[in-house]
Motif scaffolding. Structure first.
Motif, PDB file in Angstrom:
ATOM      1  N   ASP A 116      -2.360   1.856  11.302  1.00  0.00           N
ATOM      2  CA  ASP A 116      -2.896   1.759   9.938  1.00  0.00           C
ATOM      3  C   ASP A 116      -1.780   1.832   8.908  1.00  0.00           C
ATOM      4  N   GLU A 117      -0.814   2.719   9.144  1.00  0.00           N
ATOM      5  CA  GLU A 117       0.271   2.898   8.192  1.00  0.00           C
ATOM      6  C   GLU A 117       1.108   1.626   8.062  1.00  0.00           C
ATOM      7  N   ARG A 120      -0.964  -0.920   6.077  1.00  0.00           N
ATOM      8  CA  ARG A 120      -1.109  -0.554   4.664  1.00  0.00           C
ATOM      9  C   ARG A 120       0.178  -0.747   3.876  1.00  0.00           C
ATOM     10  N   THR A 121       1.315  -0.545   4.523  1.00  0.00           N
ATOM     11  CA  THR A 121       2.580  -0.569   3.784  1.00  0.00           C
ATOM     12  C   THR A 121       3.322  -1.896   3.878  1.00  0.00           C
ATOM     13  N   GLN A 126       0.046  -6.665   0.385  1.00  0.00           N
ATOM     14  CA  GLN A 126      -0.081  -5.959  -0.884  1.00  0.00           C
ATOM     15  C   GLN A 126      -0.215  -6.950  -2.032  1.00  0.00           C
ATOM     16  N   GLN A 130      -0.058  -2.805  -4.385  1.00  0.00           N
ATOM     17  CA  GLN A 130      -1.141  -2.023  -3.792  1.00  0.00           C
ATOM     18  C   GLN A 130      -1.676  -2.737  -2.551  1.00  0.00           C
ATOM     19  N   TYR A 131      -2.047  -1.937  -1.548  1.00  0.00           N
ATOM     20  CA  TYR A 131      -2.619  -2.499  -0.320  1.00  0.00           C
ATOM     21  C   TYR A 131      -3.908  -3.249  -0.644  1.00  0.00           C
ATOM     22  N   PRO A 133      -7.061  -5.074   1.251  1.00  0.00           N
ATOM     23  CA  PRO A 133      -7.805  -5.483   2.458  1.00  0.00           C
ATOM     24  C   PRO A 133      -8.117  -6.971   2.461  1.00  0.00           C
TER      25      PRO A 133
END
Length: 636
Positions: A116-117, A120-121, A126, A130-131, A133
């Motif tokens: 997940d990390e 997200r990063t 992004q 910002q991430y 989805p």
């Protein structure tokens, strides 16, 4: 400061290495299906693990799409040759199966939290720091995958990266090895050489008509006129359709009013805030930090100036310099406790001390942002364009489908062109590697040489030239590949014979010169008798711009001559000249490496050797595996 760290992290620490590895995996290894399918035959087994027909087909399709996306207009349709893609796809699936089994045996895993990390990063996922989805879903859909498949692929690649890094990092070089290598790299040699002229040798070759005839007969495939086509085509252009759409003033005003209302609504919902941040530190524990926050809160209630207190006490230097002002605050940036406290404040009100993950804060709500409303005339052109684009999309889709339907039924482009009000255009002749104009588009070339269009003379399916243009093609002329007349290629044949014979004669002459030198001939007299001159570089190093690269490389490959003797060799230069090389006085370097040099050299060479070791590791997995190719027909 902790808040500064938060801001830096909000921009995302880079996961490009992993994402680049994924992209590489997509391009090289393809996508494997995660679900078995009954009636789906196996094409291979790896240590008993089946690779199915469906997996192979999906991998080939994935590679096709990646090639087209990555190369764009430079895409070569010949890359879609099914046998070539099938072999690459099958080999990649075999290699993935080998690595997957090994990773499972070694019990190497990646946690869901780490997965997940990374997602997200990764900057690819992004939007404005910002991430997003939605960006992930778009990426996954473009690759033809489900989210589960994407996560599984990412997990495999992350684990494989650990294995690859672990093996590569285990390699090292000793100080003695590095010193020995440095001595070789700094070695010097006395180099001299004679240059035998290729152009003179080539021009001295006489070529008869019989020579030409024999060469033409023996090398007929070299003198083929490539297959060519020209096409008629019609183009449907979204922008031209948009120009025909009428937009009323009432529609423009209605859209303007809606956009003004939206701007005002967004401004009213955009909260602006200021804060005073107090962070626990070595001189102040959490209890003392909260106590000081309560003291500042009391001062504010008694009329103290918020900006002055922020400048004096806040531990966030950026906002403190602005009197505590944060400007517009994005929900979620400072955490749920901050958001809840801010939402409960009236404009101008200050919160009680709020404990957050990054310290204790006093928050003041500064009201809502002020909407900046452009005039109708400032927005008229963009609104009119927006309304046209909005209206043209369904029309373009509808007319594209109509053109496709009519073209499918028609025997040529006359009826589709008349019905759609389009002009029939024609291309010049072009081959399978494309050409000029519309033939520079890889999709056009692929369609023109497809079986239905080329052999059956049917109209093509819709060909997307760009997001705004689609075309339909019809073959205008087809020239099959044929051998060029000998008269047309005679000059080319004469040049080829002269080049081949001249090079061979030059090689024999060089060998004869070396034989005479080895036989004890005087070097200077030999050069003079052949109309040549020795060029020389004494104490030349391996990297010497004054010596041709090919000659220099061969000079440092030659064996060390005995004391007072010479070693001889030859090198072919880029223009076809042959250099007869003589070396003497080979002296190894003896400068001691300092610590920095040894570290840099050791790191570079260990990485190179470690990469080679990993490649050997993968080859060994394949060599020792039980691999059976069951079926090779990807179309079956």
């Amino acid at each position: 400061m902790l808040l500064q760290d938060m801001r830096e992290k909000a921009q995302g620490w880079v996961a490009k290495v992993i994402v680049a590895a994924i992209a590489f995996t997509f391009a090289i290894f393809g996508l494997e299906s995660l679900s078995p399918n009954t009636g789906n035959p196996d094409v291979a087994t790896v240590n008993g693990e089946a690779i199915t027909q469906q997996q192979l087909m999906e991998t080939m399709d994935q590679q096709r799409r990646v090639l087209i996306q990555q190369m764009g207009d430079n895409f070569d349709p010949s890359m879609l040759d099914s046998p070539m893609l099938q072999n690459a796809a099958l080999e990649s699936l075999i290699q993935r199966a080998l690595l997957r089994a090994r990773l499972q045996d070694d019990q190497m895993v990646v946690s869901e939290a780490m997965l997940d990390e990374v997602i997200r990063t990764a900057q690819e996922f992004q939007v404005d720091g910002q991430y997003s989805p939605d960006r992930v879903m778009q990426y996954v859909r473009n690759m033809g995958m489900t989210v589960a498949q994407f996560r599984n692929m990412l997990r495999e690649e992350m684990i494989s990266t650990q294995l690859r890094a672990g093996i590569a990092a285990s390699e090292f070089m000793t100080t003695a090895e590095l010193q020995q290598l440095n001595n070789l790299q700094t070695q010097t040699r006395d180099i001299s050489w004679l240059t035998l002229n290729n152009e003179q040798a080539r021009n001295a070759v006489n070529v008869s008509d019989d020579d030409v005839a024999v060469y033409y007969a023996d090398n007929g495939s070299r003198f083929m006129q490539p297959e060519q086509v020209s096409v008629d085509y019609i183009v449907l252009d979204k922008n031209k359709i948009a120009e025909t759409i009428q937009v009323s003033d009432a529609d423009i005003r209605a859209r303007y009013n809606a956009q003004v209302a939206d701007l005002k609504n967004k401004a009213s919902n955009e909260l602006r805030a200021s804060m005073i941040l107090l962070e626990p530190n070595g001189d102040r524990d959490e209890a003392a930090t909260l106590a000081q926050a309560n003291e500042l809160s009391t001062q504010l209630k008694n009329g103290a100036d918020f900006a002055a207190l922020a400048q004096e006490f806040s531990d966030d230097p950026d906002s403190a310099a602005q009197g505590g002002s944060l400007g517009a605050v994005e929900t979620g940036f400072f955490g749920s406790e901050f958001d809840s406290a801010l939402a409960g404040l009236e404009a101008g009100a200050v919160s009680e001390p709020v404990q957050t993950d990054f310290g204790v804060v006093l928050i003041r709500r500064d009201g809502s942002a002020e909407a900046r409303i452009p005039s109708l005339e400032q927005m008229r052109a963009s609104i009119e364009r927006e309304l046209r684009n909005q209206a043209v999309d369904p029309l373009f889709v509808e007319q594209s489908q109509m053109m496709a339907d009519i073209s499918f039924e028609a025997s040529d482009l006359a009826q589709p062109a008349e019905t759609m009000g389009l002009e029939i255009q024609s291309s010049p002749l072009f081959g399978r590697n494309g050409g000029e104009g519309i033939a520079a588009n890889a999709r056009v070339v692929a369609a023109a040489f497809s079986e239905d269009v080329l052999e059956l003379r049917a109209n093509s399916d819709l060909v997307e030239l760009s997001p705004e243009q689609v075309a339909v093609l019809h073959i205008r002329e087809h020239k099959k590949s044929e051998q060029k007349p000998v008269a047309d290629v005679k000059d080319e044949i004469v040049a080829a014979i002269q080049t081949e014979r001249g090079a061979e004669q030059l090689k024999q002459r060089a060998e004869a010169v070396i034989a005479e030198l080895n036989g004890g001939a005087n070097a200077e007299q030999l050069a003079t008798s052949n109309g040549l001159t020795w060029a020389a570089q004494e104490k030349s190093v391996r990297f010497n711009r004054e010596v041709p690269a090919q000659l220099l490389a061969e000079a440092f490959r030659l064996p060390h001559p005995a004391a007072g003797q010479f070693s001889y060799g030859t090198a072919t230069l880029p223009n076809g000249d042959i250099a007869v090389i003589r070396i003497a006085n080979v002296v190894n370097g003896n400068d001691a490496l300092d610590a920095d040099q040894a570290r840099m050299m050791g790191t570079s060479l260990a990485l190179r050797q470690g990469t080679q070791m990993y490649d050997e590791y993968v080859r060994n997995l394949r060599d020792t595996a039980d691999i059976k190719v069951v079926q090779a027909d990807s179309e079956g």
